[in-house]
Design an enzyme around this catalytic site. Sequence first.
Site, PDB file in Angstrom:
ATOM      1  N   ASP A   1       0.847  -1.189   0.000  1.00 16.69           N
ATOM      2  CA  ASP A   1       0.000   0.000   0.000  1.00 16.69           C
ATOM      3  C   ASP A   1       0.887   1.245   0.000  1.00 16.69           C
ATOM      4  O   ASP A   1       1.881   1.318   0.727  1.00 16.69           O
ATOM      5  CB  ASP A   1      -0.922   0.000   1.219  1.00 16.69           C
ATOM      6  CG  ASP A   1      -2.074   0.968   1.064  1.00 16.69           C
ATOM      7  OD1 ASP A   1      -3.229   0.506   0.960  1.00 16.69           O
ATOM      8  OD2 ASP A   1      -1.827   2.201   1.039  1.00 16.69           O
TER       9      ASP A   1
ATOM     10  N   ASN B   1     -12.622  -3.002   2.729  1.00 19.83           N
ATOM     11  CA  ASN B   1     -13.455  -1.804   2.805  1.00 19.83           C
ATOM     12  C   ASN B   1     -14.430  -1.880   1.628  1.00 19.83           C
ATOM     13  O   ASN B   1     -14.004  -1.873   0.472  1.00 19.83           O
ATOM     14  CB  ASN B   1     -12.601  -0.542   2.696  1.00 19.83           C
ATOM     15  CG  ASN B   1     -11.626  -0.408   3.847  1.00 19.83           C
ATOM     16  OD1 ASN B   1     -11.922  -0.801   4.970  1.00 19.83           O
ATOM     17  ND2 ASN B   1     -10.460   0.145   3.568  1.00 19.83           N
TER      18      ASN B   1
ATOM     19  N   VAL C   1     -10.997   2.848  -3.737  1.00 16.83           N
ATOM     20  CA  VAL C   1     -10.697   2.355  -5.086  1.00 16.83           C
ATOM     21  C   VAL C   1     -11.769   1.323  -5.462  1.00 16.83           C
ATOM     22  O   VAL C   1     -11.926   0.304  -4.766  1.00 16.83           O
ATOM     23  CB  VAL C   1      -9.296   1.725  -5.145  1.00 16.83           C
ATOM     24  CG1 VAL C   1      -9.029   1.167  -6.541  1.00 16.83           C
ATOM     25  CG2 VAL C   1      -8.232   2.752  -4.759  1.00 16.83           C
TER      26      VAL C   1
ATOM     27  N   HIS D   1     -10.553  -5.478  -3.200  1.00 11.76           N
ATOM     28  CA  HIS D   1      -9.198  -5.830  -2.769  1.00 11.76           C
ATOM     29  C   HIS D   1      -9.195  -6.111  -1.283  1.00 11.76           C
ATOM     30  O   HIS D   1     -10.050  -5.633  -0.545  1.00 11.76           O
ATOM     31  CB  HIS D   1      -8.208  -4.704  -3.104  1.00 11.76           C
ATOM     32  CG  HIS D   1      -8.614  -3.370  -2.555  1.00 11.76           C
ATOM     33  ND1 HIS D   1      -9.561  -2.582  -3.167  1.00 11.76           N
ATOM     34  CD2 HIS D   1      -8.213  -2.692  -1.450  1.00 11.76           C
ATOM     35  CE1 HIS D   1      -9.723  -1.474  -2.461  1.00 11.76           C
ATOM     36  NE2 HIS D   1      -8.922  -1.518  -1.411  1.00 11.76           N
ATOM     37  N   ILE D   2      -8.212  -6.883  -0.868  1.00 11.40           N
ATOM     38  CA  ILE D   2      -8.051  -7.252   0.539  1.00 11.40           C
ATOM     39  C   ILE D   2      -6.818  -6.544   1.091  1.00 11.40           C
ATOM     40  O   ILE D   2      -5.724  -6.668   0.532  1.00 11.40           O
ATOM     41  CB  ILE D   2      -7.874  -8.778   0.686  1.00 11.40           C
ATOM     42  CG1 ILE D   2      -9.099  -9.520   0.144  1.00 11.40           C
ATOM     43  CG2 ILE D   2      -7.610  -9.156   2.145  1.00 11.40           C
ATOM     44  CD1 ILE D   2      -8.895 -11.030   0.046  1.00 11.40           C
ATOM     45  N   HIS D   3      -7.018  -5.796   2.172  1.00 12.57           N
ATOM     46  CA  HIS D   3      -5.879  -5.213   2.897  1.00 12.57           C
ATOM     47  C   HIS D   3      -5.321  -6.255   3.858  1.00 12.57           C
ATOM     48  O   HIS D   3      -6.090  -6.947   4.535  1.00 12.57           O
ATOM     49  CB  HIS D   3      -6.317  -4.019   3.746  1.00 12.57           C
ATOM     50  CG  HIS D   3      -6.812  -2.836   2.987  1.00 12.57           C
ATOM     51  ND1 HIS D   3      -6.065  -1.686   2.845  1.00 12.57           N
ATOM     52  CD2 HIS D   3      -7.980  -2.611   2.338  1.00 12.57           C
ATOM     53  CE1 HIS D   3      -6.766  -0.803   2.156  1.00 12.57           C
ATOM     54  NE2 HIS D   3      -7.928  -1.328   1.831  1.00 12.57           N
TER      55      HIS D   3
HETATM   56  P1  5GP Z   1      -9.744   1.296  -0.015  1.00 12.15           P
HETATM   57  O1  5GP Z   1     -10.072   2.478   0.838  1.00 12.15           O
HETATM   58  O2  5GP Z   1     -10.321   1.430  -1.396  1.00 12.15           O
HETATM   59  O3  5GP Z   1     -10.046   0.003   0.641  1.00 12.15           O
HETATM   60  O4  5GP Z   1      -8.175   1.288  -0.117  1.00 12.15           O
HETATM   61  C1  5GP Z   1      -7.451   1.718  -1.199  1.00 12.15           C
HETATM   62  C2  5GP Z   1      -6.009   1.641  -0.792  1.00 12.15           C
HETATM   63  O5  5GP Z   1      -5.215   1.754  -1.958  1.00 12.15           O
HETATM   64  C3  5GP Z   1      -5.562   2.735   0.164  1.00 12.15           C
HETATM   65  O6  5GP Z   1      -5.039   2.143   1.344  1.00 12.15           O
HETATM   66  C4  5GP Z   1      -4.520   3.508  -0.616  1.00 12.15           C
HETATM   67  O7  5GP Z   1      -3.442   3.940   0.193  1.00 12.15           O
HETATM   68  C5  5GP Z   1      -4.080   2.511  -1.661  1.00 12.15           C
HETATM   69  N1  5GP Z   1      -3.667   3.129  -2.902  1.00 12.15           N
HETATM   70  C6  5GP Z   1      -4.333   4.093  -3.589  1.00 12.15           C
HETATM   71  N2  5GP Z   1      -3.667   4.423  -4.695  1.00 12.15           N
HETATM   72  C7  5GP Z   1      -2.547   3.655  -4.714  1.00 12.15           C
HETATM   73  C8  5GP Z   1      -1.454   3.551  -5.623  1.00 12.15           C
HETATM   74  O8  5GP Z   1      -1.370   4.239  -6.642  1.00 12.15           O
HETATM   75  N3  5GP Z   1      -0.475   2.647  -5.313  1.00 12.15           N
HETATM   76  C9  5GP Z   1      -0.546   1.860  -4.194  1.00 12.15           C
HETATM   77  N4  5GP Z   1       0.474   1.008  -3.996  1.00 12.15           N
HETATM   78  N5  5GP Z   1      -1.562   1.932  -3.322  1.00 12.15           N
HETATM   79  C10 5GP Z   1      -2.545   2.817  -3.577  1.00 12.15           C
END
Ligand code: 5GP
Length: 116
Positions: free
Chosen positions: A35, A89, A98, A102-104
């Site tokens: 991330d 999320n 995004v 996806h899985i964090h």
């Molecule tokens: P969400 O809130 O959609 O679950 O998480 C999206 C995650 O993607 C966030 O933790 C954010 O930091 C990460 N993220 C967004 N843009 C990029 C990117 O361009 N590269 C990487 N490696 N992570 C990203």
Amino acid sequence: CRNMSEGKNIFEKIIDREIPASFLHEDEESVVFKDINPQAPVHFLVVPKKCYPKLEVMDDPGLIGRLMMVANKVAKEQGLVKGYRVVINNGDEGGQEVPHLHIHVLGGKQLKWPPC
Ligand code: 5GP
């Protein structure tokens, strides 16, 4: 999602190597990369190559299971032997930014619960 003719999202551009990322794993159906804004000492994302904007449109429960297995494999490779957290999320109130499921995976310190 490109498969919905809406253009590529940021994760699809990462998958296609159009923008850089720090990759930890790739197979036929998934990628794993760090991330860009880590919320723990170890924070990476397990991302299916096929774009599903959110869980409501996910139609492949087997894929979800395999992504979890990938999450565990990479977690161990990253040294998360004492545990870690997996998070999805989903949707606006879930904090999803995004629109590509996806899985964090977070770890590397003692995590608190509840998270917010
Ligand atoms: P969400 O809130 O959609 O679950 O998480 C999206 C995650 O993607 C966030 O933790 C954010 O930091 C990460 N993220 C967004 N843009 C990029 C990117 O361009 N590269 C990487 N490696 N992570 C990203």
